[in-house]
Design an enzyme around this catalytic site. Structure first.
Site, PDB file in Angstrom:
ATOM      1  N   LYS A   1      -8.621  -1.053   0.406  1.00  0.00           N
ATOM      2  CA  LYS A   1      -8.382   0.072   1.325  1.00  0.00           C
ATOM      3  C   LYS A   1      -8.284   1.416   0.589  1.00  0.00           C
ATOM      4  O   LYS A   1      -8.549   2.462   1.178  1.00  0.00           O
ATOM      5  CB  LYS A   1      -7.108  -0.170   2.150  1.00  0.00           C
ATOM      6  CG  LYS A   1      -7.279  -1.272   3.186  1.00  0.00           C
ATOM      7  CD  LYS A   1      -6.077  -1.404   4.090  1.00  0.00           C
ATOM      8  CE  LYS A   1      -6.245  -2.560   5.047  1.00  0.00           C
ATOM      9  NZ  LYS A   1      -5.143  -2.693   6.002  1.00  0.00           N
TER      10      LYS A   1
ATOM     11  N   ASP B   1      -4.787   1.581  11.220  1.00  0.00           N
ATOM     12  CA  ASP B   1      -3.635   0.661  11.133  1.00  0.00           C
ATOM     13  C   ASP B   1      -2.386   1.286  11.762  1.00  0.00           C
ATOM     14  O   ASP B   1      -1.719   0.662  12.588  1.00  0.00           O
ATOM     15  CB  ASP B   1      -3.330   0.307   9.665  1.00  0.00           C
ATOM     16  CG  ASP B   1      -4.275  -0.757   9.123  1.00  0.00           C
ATOM     17  OD1 ASP B   1      -4.784  -1.564   9.910  1.00  0.00           O
ATOM     18  OD2 ASP B   1      -4.489  -0.768   7.898  1.00  0.00           O
TER      19      ASP B   1
HETATM   20  P1  NAP Z   1       1.749  -5.289   0.584  1.00  0.00           P
HETATM   21  O1  NAP Z   1       1.114  -3.970   0.369  1.00  0.00           O
HETATM   22  O2  NAP Z   1       1.563  -6.381  -0.394  1.00  0.00           O
HETATM   23  O3  NAP Z   1       3.347  -5.032   0.776  1.00  0.00           O
HETATM   24  C1  NAP Z   1       4.247  -6.107   0.932  1.00  0.00           C
HETATM   25  C2  NAP Z   1       5.613  -5.569   1.292  1.00  0.00           C
HETATM   26  O4  NAP Z   1       6.471  -6.687   1.576  1.00  0.00           O
HETATM   27  C3  NAP Z   1       6.283  -4.774   0.169  1.00  0.00           C
HETATM   28  O5  NAP Z   1       7.115  -3.788   0.724  1.00  0.00           O
HETATM   29  C4  NAP Z   1       7.115  -5.867  -0.533  1.00  0.00           C
HETATM   30  O6  NAP Z   1       8.226  -5.382  -1.242  1.00  0.00           O
HETATM   31  C5  NAP Z   1       7.595  -6.646   0.675  1.00  0.00           C
HETATM   32  N1  NAP Z   1       7.979  -8.013   0.339  1.00  0.00           N
HETATM   33  C6  NAP Z   1       7.161  -9.029   0.001  1.00  0.00           C
HETATM   34  N2  NAP Z   1       7.871 -10.157  -0.231  1.00  0.00           N
HETATM   35  C7  NAP Z   1       9.174  -9.819  -0.054  1.00  0.00           C
HETATM   36  C8  NAP Z   1      10.406 -10.534  -0.147  1.00  0.00           C
HETATM   37  N3  NAP Z   1      10.436 -11.847  -0.478  1.00  0.00           N
HETATM   38  N4  NAP Z   1      11.562  -9.880   0.130  1.00  0.00           N
HETATM   39  C9  NAP Z   1      11.545  -8.561   0.476  1.00  0.00           C
HETATM   40  N5  NAP Z   1      10.417  -7.835   0.575  1.00  0.00           N
HETATM   41  C10 NAP Z   1       9.242  -8.448   0.317  1.00  0.00           C
HETATM   42  O7  NAP Z   1       1.275  -5.922   1.994  1.00  0.00           O
HETATM   43  P2  NAP Z   1       0.883  -5.160   3.351  1.00  0.00           P
HETATM   44  O8  NAP Z   1      -0.579  -4.972   3.411  1.00  0.00           O
HETATM   45  O9  NAP Z   1       1.768  -3.979   3.492  1.00  0.00           O
HETATM   46  O10 NAP Z   1       1.239  -6.283   4.458  1.00  0.00           O
HETATM   47  C11 NAP Z   1       2.582  -6.621   4.759  1.00  0.00           C
HETATM   48  C12 NAP Z   1       2.596  -7.624   5.906  1.00  0.00           C
HETATM   49  O11 NAP Z   1       2.046  -7.014   7.072  1.00  0.00           O
HETATM   50  C13 NAP Z   1       1.747  -8.881   5.670  1.00  0.00           C
HETATM   51  O12 NAP Z   1       2.454  -9.996   6.195  1.00  0.00           O
HETATM   52  C14 NAP Z   1       0.485  -8.661   6.489  1.00  0.00           C
HETATM   53  O13 NAP Z   1      -0.081  -9.849   6.971  1.00  0.00           O
HETATM   54  C15 NAP Z   1       1.060  -7.844   7.653  1.00  0.00           C
HETATM   55  N6  NAP Z   1       0.051  -6.954   8.269  1.00  0.00           N
HETATM   56  C16 NAP Z   1      -0.122  -7.040   9.618  1.00  0.00           C
HETATM   57  C17 NAP Z   1      -1.029  -6.206  10.227  1.00  0.00           C
HETATM   58  C18 NAP Z   1      -1.228  -6.301  11.719  1.00  0.00           C
HETATM   59  O14 NAP Z   1      -2.261  -5.826  12.191  1.00  0.00           O
HETATM   60  N7  NAP Z   1      -0.274  -6.834  12.458  1.00  0.00           N
HETATM   61  C19 NAP Z   1      -1.768  -5.278   9.474  1.00  0.00           C
HETATM   62  C20 NAP Z   1      -1.550  -5.203   8.083  1.00  0.00           C
HETATM   63  C21 NAP Z   1      -0.626  -6.058   7.486  1.00  0.00           C
HETATM   64  P3  NAP Z   1       8.083  -4.939  -2.798  1.00  0.00           P
HETATM   65  O15 NAP Z   1       7.503  -3.559  -2.783  1.00  0.00           O
HETATM   66  O16 NAP Z   1       9.469  -4.985  -3.305  1.00  0.00           O
HETATM   67  O17 NAP Z   1       7.180  -5.939  -3.454  1.00  0.00           O
END
Ligand code: NAP
Length: 291
Positions: free
Chosen positions: A70, A106
Site C-alpha cells: 500500500k 479504507d
Molecule cells: P498492521 O499494519 O500489521 O497493524 C497491526 C496492529 O495490530 C498494530 O497496531 C499492532 O501493534 C497490533 N497488534 C498486533 N498483534 C497485537 C497483540 N497481540 N496485542 C496488541 N496489539 C497487537 O495490520 P493492519 O493492516 O493495520 O490490519 C489490522 C487488522 O485489521 C487485521 O486483522 C486486518 O485483517 C484488519 N483489517 C480489516 C479491514 C476491513 O476491511 N475490515 C481492512 C484492513 C485491515 P504493534 O504496533 O505494537 O505491533
C-alpha cells in the site's frame, strides 16, 4: 463470457490466499451485467514495478493494492488523491489514458460503515486501538471527517505517538497517544463516544482475545471492530453484553469495496451484492476446510 473487450481489475498483494475481494467484485459485475473481471494477482515486491507497468498497457480499468504494497505503490503512480497523500497509503488505483491515479478507500469505507449504522462523527470523541496500516487510514479519515478528538492507544506506544503527531501536523490538532495501561486508558475510554479495534487482536484463531480490558467498554459507546473473521468478535460480543451499539468489521470491507468499484466502473454497486459475494466465498472456504 470473457472476451478481448472485457475490462480487467486486479488485486496486487502477497499472499492473497484469503482475499474476499474477487468474490465481492465479480458478484456485483455479474448482478449488474457489467463486462468486467476481477483477478487476484500475487506478486513479489521485486516484480511489482514491472507487473504494474504491464497492467497500465493492458485492458485494466484499475486495481486494488493490499498488504504489503500500500505504500510501495506510491512512487509508481502518476497522480495521488489528496486524502491518500495525507494517509501515505493507497488501496485503489484507477487507470485512465495510460495514467495511474491512487486513492485510499479504507478510511472512508470505515466511516461509511459507521454512518450506515446511524453513527454521526460530528463532535464525537474516538478511542482507537492500534497504530498499524488500517488504524492510520481510519484515524486520518476520522480527523478529516470532523471527529472532536482522537486518542490512539497501541501496544508499541511510540507508533501511536508518531501517528498522533502526524495527524496534528497534517490535518489539525485533535489527536493524542496513550499507553495500553490503566488508569489512563479507562479515563479516555469513559470520555469516548466511539471505540475502534484497529488491531488484529481477536482475529481467527485467537478469537477470545480483547484489544482492551472489558472495564473500558460502557453502554453509551458505539464499538466498532475492523476484524471480520470471526464476524462477531469477542470485543463486539462483550460490547453487546454491556449494552453498547456495535459495528461489524465486514462493513468496512464492503464499503471500501463499493467505493473502489465506483472508481473502476463509474457505477455504484448495491452493497448487498458485494456482501452476497463475501458470504458465498466464506462458505466455500469453510467447505474446503471441512472437505
Ligand atoms: P498492521 O499494519 O500489521 O497493524 C497491526 C496492529 O495490530 C498494530 O497496531 C499492532 O501493534 C497490533 N497488534 C498486533 N498483534 C497485537 C497483540 N497481540 N496485542 C496488541 N496489539 C497487537 O495490520 P493492519 O493492516 O493495520 O490490519 C489490522 C487488522 O485489521 C487485521 O486483522 C486486518 O485483517 C484488519 N483489517 C480489516 C479491514 C476491513 O476491511 N475490515 C481492512 C484492513 C485491515 P504493534 O504496533 O505494537 O505491533
Amino acid at each position: 463470457m470473457i472476451t478481448v473487450n472485457t475490462k480487467l481489475v486486479g488485486l496486487l498483494g502477497f499472499p492473497l490466499g484469503h482475499s474476499l475481494s474477487s468474490a465481492m467484485h465479480n458478484r456485483a459485475y455479474q448482478e449488474m451485467g457489467l463486462d468486467y473481471c476481477y483477478l487476484p494477482i500475487e506478486v513479489s515486491g521485486e516484480d511489482l514495478p514491472v507487473v504494474f507497468a504491464a497492467m497500465k498497457k493492458m485492458n485494466f480499468a484499475g486495481c486494488n493494492i493490499t498488504i504489503p504494497y500500500k505504500e510501495k505503490i506510491i512512487p509508481l503512480l502518476d497522480e495521488l488523491d489528496p486524502l491518500a497523500a495525507t494517509i501515505g497509503a493507497v488501496n485503489t488505483v484507477q487507470f485512465n489514458d495510460g495514467k495511474a491515479k491512487g486513492f485510499n478507500t479504507d478510511g472512508s469505507g470505515f466511516l461509511r460503515s459507521l454512518q450506515e449504522e446511524g453513527f454521526s462523527l460530528c463532535e464525537k470523541k474516538v478511542l482507537i486501538f492500534g497504530s498499524g496500516g488500517a488504524a492510520r487510514a481510519i484515524a486520518m479519515t476520522l480527523a478529516e471527517g470532523g471527529a472532536a478528538h482522537i486518542t490512539l492507544c497501541n501496544r508499541t506506544k511510540e507508533k501511536a505517538v508518531s501517528l498522533a503527531a502526524e495527524i496534528n501536523s497534517k490535518i489539525r490538532p485533535c489527536a493524542n497517544a496513550i499507553a495500553m495501561e490503566r488508569p489512563e486508558l479507562e479515563k479516555y475510554a469513559i470520555e469516548a463516544d466511539l471505540l475502534v479495534n484497529a488491531t488484529s487482536v481477536g482475529m481467527f484463531p485467537e478469537i477470545t482475545a480483547l484489544p482492551c480490558p472489558a472495564s473500558c467498554i460502557h453502554p453509551h459507546h458505539t464499538v466498532a471492530d475492523i476484524v471480520y473473521n470471526p464476524y462477531q468478535t469477542a470485543f463486539l460480543q462483550k460490547a453487546a453484553q454491556k449494552g453498547a451499539k456495535i459495528v461489524h468489521g465486514d462493513g468496512m470491507l464492503i464499503w471500501q469495496g463499493v467505493e473502489a468499484f465506483t472508481i473502476f466502473t463509474g457505477k455504484k454497486p448495491a452493497a448487498s451484492s458485494m456482501e452476497t459475494g463475501i458470504r458465498k466465498q466464506e462458505s466455500g472456504n469453510r467447505n474446503q476446510k471441512s472437505g
